[in-house]
Design a protein around this motif. Structure first.
Motif, mmCIF file in Angstrom:
data_model
loop_
_atom_site.group_PDB
_atom_site.id
_atom_site.type_symbol
_atom_site.label_atom_id
_atom_site.label_comp_id
_atom_site.label_asym_id
_atom_site.label_seq_id
_atom_site.Cartn_x
_atom_site.Cartn_y
_atom_site.Cartn_z
ATOM 1 N N GLY A 120 0.813 -1.210 0.000
ATOM 2 C CA GLY A 120 0.000 0.000 0.000
ATOM 3 C C GLY A 120 0.845 1.258 0.000
ATOM 4 O O GLY A 120 2.054 1.232 0.237
ATOM 5 N N HIS A 121 0.175 2.390 -0.272
ATOM 6 C CA HIS A 121 0.879 3.667 -0.371
ATOM 7 C C HIS A 121 0.086 4.748 0.363
ATOM 8 O O HIS A 121 -0.564 5.584 -0.250
ATOM 9 C CB HIS A 121 1.093 4.065 -1.832
ATOM 10 N N GLY A 122 0.121 4.677 1.690
ATOM 11 C CA GLY A 122 -0.474 5.736 2.495
ATOM 12 C C GLY A 122 0.578 6.755 2.870
ATOM 13 O O GLY A 122 1.608 6.899 2.202
ATOM 14 N N ARG A 123 0.340 7.463 3.966
ATOM 15 C CA ARG A 123 1.293 8.491 4.395
ATOM 16 C C ARG A 123 2.643 7.882 4.770
ATOM 17 O O ARG A 123 3.692 8.510 4.578
ATOM 18 C CB ARG A 123 0.713 9.299 5.548
ATOM 19 N N PHE A 124 2.621 6.666 5.309
ATOM 20 C CA PHE A 124 3.875 5.994 5.636
ATOM 21 C C PHE A 124 4.698 5.769 4.371
ATOM 22 O O PHE A 124 5.894 6.082 4.317
ATOM 23 C CB PHE A 124 3.569 4.675 6.341
ATOM 24 N N GLY A 125 4.057 5.239 3.327
ATOM 25 C CA GLY A 125 4.752 5.043 2.062
ATOM 26 C C GLY A 125 5.234 6.349 1.460
ATOM 27 O O GLY A 125 6.334 6.424 0.893
ATOM 28 N N GLU A 126 4.433 7.401 1.583
ATOM 29 C CA GLU A 126 4.834 8.706 1.069
ATOM 30 C C GLU A 126 6.105 9.196 1.752
ATOM 31 O O GLU A 126 7.012 9.747 1.105
ATOM 32 C CB GLU A 126 3.709 9.721 1.270
ATOM 33 N N SER A 127 6.186 9.000 3.063
ATOM 34 C CA SER A 127 7.363 9.468 3.793
ATOM 35 C C SER A 127 8.603 8.675 3.393
ATOM 36 O O SER A 127 9.696 9.239 3.262
ATOM 37 C CB SER A 127 7.125 9.382 5.302
ATOM 38 N N LEU A 128 8.452 7.363 3.174
ATOM 39 C CA LEU A 128 9.590 6.556 2.758
ATOM 40 C C LEU A 128 10.047 6.926 1.354
ATOM 41 O O LEU A 128 11.252 6.969 1.073
ATOM 42 C CB LEU A 128 9.231 5.070 2.816
ATOM 43 N N LEU A 129 9.096 7.208 0.476
ATOM 44 C CA LEU A 129 9.438 7.630 -0.879
ATOM 45 C C LEU A 129 10.167 8.971 -0.854
ATOM 46 O O LEU A 129 11.176 9.166 -1.536
ATOM 47 C CB LEU A 129 8.173 7.718 -1.727
ATOM 48 N N ARG A 130 9.662 9.879 -0.041
ATOM 49 C CA ARG A 130 10.265 11.213 0.050
ATOM 50 C C ARG A 130 11.712 11.136 0.538
ATOM 51 O O ARG A 130 12.569 11.915 0.115
ATOM 52 C CB ARG A 130 9.431 12.082 0.986
ATOM 53 N N GLU A 131 11.986 10.164 1.420
ATOM 54 C CA GLU A 131 13.334 10.020 1.970
ATOM 55 C C GLU A 131 14.234 9.112 1.127
ATOM 56 O O GLU A 131 15.361 8.823 1.518
ATOM 57 C CB GLU A 131 13.252 9.476 3.399
ATOM 58 N N GLY A 132 13.724 8.645 -0.006
ATOM 59 C CA GLY A 132 14.539 7.834 -0.906
ATOM 60 C C GLY A 132 14.784 6.420 -0.429
ATOM 61 O O GLY A 132 15.775 5.788 -0.825
ATOM 62 N N LEU A 133 13.873 5.872 0.378
ATOM 63 C CA LEU A 133 14.064 4.539 0.929
ATOM 64 C C LEU A 133 13.396 3.436 0.114
ATOM 65 O O LEU A 133 13.652 2.264 0.333
ATOM 66 C CB LEU A 133 13.563 4.488 2.373
ATOM 67 N N ILE A 134 12.508 3.797 -0.800
ATOM 68 C CA ILE A 134 11.863 2.802 -1.665
ATOM 69 C C ILE A 134 12.729 2.599 -2.902
ATOM 70 O O ILE A 134 13.109 3.558 -3.577
ATOM 71 C CB ILE A 134 10.447 3.231 -2.050
ATOM 72 N N ASP A 135 13.054 1.352 -3.189
ATOM 73 C CA ASP A 135 13.935 1.027 -4.311
ATOM 74 C C ASP A 135 13.177 0.593 -5.558
ATOM 75 O O ASP A 135 13.604 0.870 -6.680
ATOM 76 C CB ASP A 135 14.890 -0.098 -3.906
ATOM 77 N N VAL A 136 12.087 -0.140 -5.353
ATOM 78 C CA VAL A 136 11.331 -0.724 -6.463
ATOM 79 C C VAL A 136 9.851 -0.528 -6.186
ATOM 80 O O VAL A 136 9.407 -0.612 -5.037
ATOM 81 C CB VAL A 136 11.616 -2.244 -6.596
ATOM 82 N N ILE A 137 9.074 -0.246 -7.224
ATOM 83 C CA ILE A 137 7.632 -0.212 -7.061
ATOM 84 C C ILE A 137 6.989 -1.151 -8.062
ATOM 85 O O ILE A 137 7.301 -1.129 -9.257
ATOM 86 C CB ILE A 137 7.057 1.205 -7.216
ATOM 87 N N ASP A 138 6.143 -2.046 -7.546
ATOM 88 C CA ASP A 138 5.294 -2.894 -8.382
ATOM 89 C C ASP A 138 3.918 -2.250 -8.427
ATOM 90 O O ASP A 138 3.201 -2.238 -7.422
ATOM 91 C CB ASP A 138 5.192 -4.303 -7.792
ATOM 92 N N LEU A 139 3.562 -1.727 -9.578
ATOM 93 C CA LEU A 139 2.313 -0.982 -9.735
ATOM 94 C C LEU A 139 1.322 -1.825 -10.532
ATOM 95 O O LEU A 139 1.502 -2.048 -11.723
ATOM 96 C CB LEU A 139 2.585 0.344 -10.453
ATOM 97 N N THR A 140 0.305 -2.319 -9.853
ATOM 98 C CA THR A 140 -0.730 -3.122 -10.495
ATOM 99 C C THR A 140 -1.878 -2.219 -10.913
ATOM 100 O O THR A 140 -2.508 -1.572 -10.075
ATOM 101 C CB THR A 140 -1.248 -4.200 -9.527
ATOM 102 N N VAL A 141 -2.148 -2.174 -12.211
ATOM 103 C CA VAL A 141 -3.196 -1.310 -12.761
ATOM 104 C C VAL A 141 -4.374 -2.182 -13.174
ATOM 105 O O VAL A 141 -4.232 -3.061 -14.031
ATOM 106 C CB VAL A 141 -2.679 -0.502 -13.969
#
Length: 199
Positions: A120-141
């Motif tokens: 999931g991508h809530g505020r927690f995910g947003e903060s990790l993305l902002r800090e450059g901690l997410i390396d890969v995203i699997d985006l299911t459309v």
């Protein structure tokens, strides 16, 4: 350093809010579920914010009727839920992390072990993305125009991505992107219903 993979479900117009309520399950065929199980099996632990954890625990804790292909692995895998307000977590193999989320995730990434999975991508995910901690995203459309709801990216957010792979299922497309310094393959074959494309 361990890789952090974020797994996100989104409608065709970018809405990520309440995918279960939007009926995403009717688009997920067996091939898609097997692919998801492969990701769950390849990762050593799952990271959750509170809201996503509670939603998953409601679906899977003590139950095997919802996506039974995933149920055993989701129950067995170590789970970290990042929350300062969650009082208890009864779902098997769950640890509540009450410290500062970004610092705690950075510490987890520096430990020995396999990849970490963020659901999931809530505020927690947003903060990790902002800090450059997410390396890969699997985006299911999935093939739905929601027309309303929380968008994947808020206004003002930006990120440069590199396409690593595309997988097509009967009703779903999964796009895998790399962030930052994660190395992508020089050439990646992409399966489509009628052709194979090289990126």
């Amino acid at each position: 350093m361990r890789t952090l993979i974020e797994y996100v479900l989104t409608s065709a117009d970018g809405v990520i809010e309440d995918p279960v309520g939007m009926g995403v399950g009717r688009y997920q065929d067996d091939a898609y579920l097997r692919d998801g199980l492969g990701l769950l099996t390849a990762c050593d632990a799952i990271l959750f914010g509170r809201a996503t954890y509670e939603a998953f625990a409601d679906l899977y804790d003590g139950r095997s009727d919802h996506k039974p292909m995933w149920a055993d692995r989701l129950t067995a895998i170590p789970k970290y839920v990042f929350s300062s307000t969650l009082m208890h977590a009864d779902w098997n193999n769950t640890v509540i992390v009450r410290g500062e989320g970004v610092a705690e995730v950075r510490s987890l990434k520096q430990q020995d072990g396999g990849s970490l999975l963020l659901l999931g991508h809530g505020r927690f995910g947003e903060s990790l993305l902002r800090e450059g901690l997410i390396d890969v995203i699997d985006l299911t459309v999935f093939p739905l125009i929601s027309g309303t709801g929380k968008q994947f990216f808020r206004q003002g957010q930006s990120a440069e991505l590199r396409l690593a792979s595309v997988k097509t299922f009967s009703k779903i497309v999964k796009l895998t992107y790399f962030f930052g310094d994660v190395e992508s393959p020089r050439s990646q074959e992409v399966d489509t219903p009628r052709s194979r494309i090289r990126l």
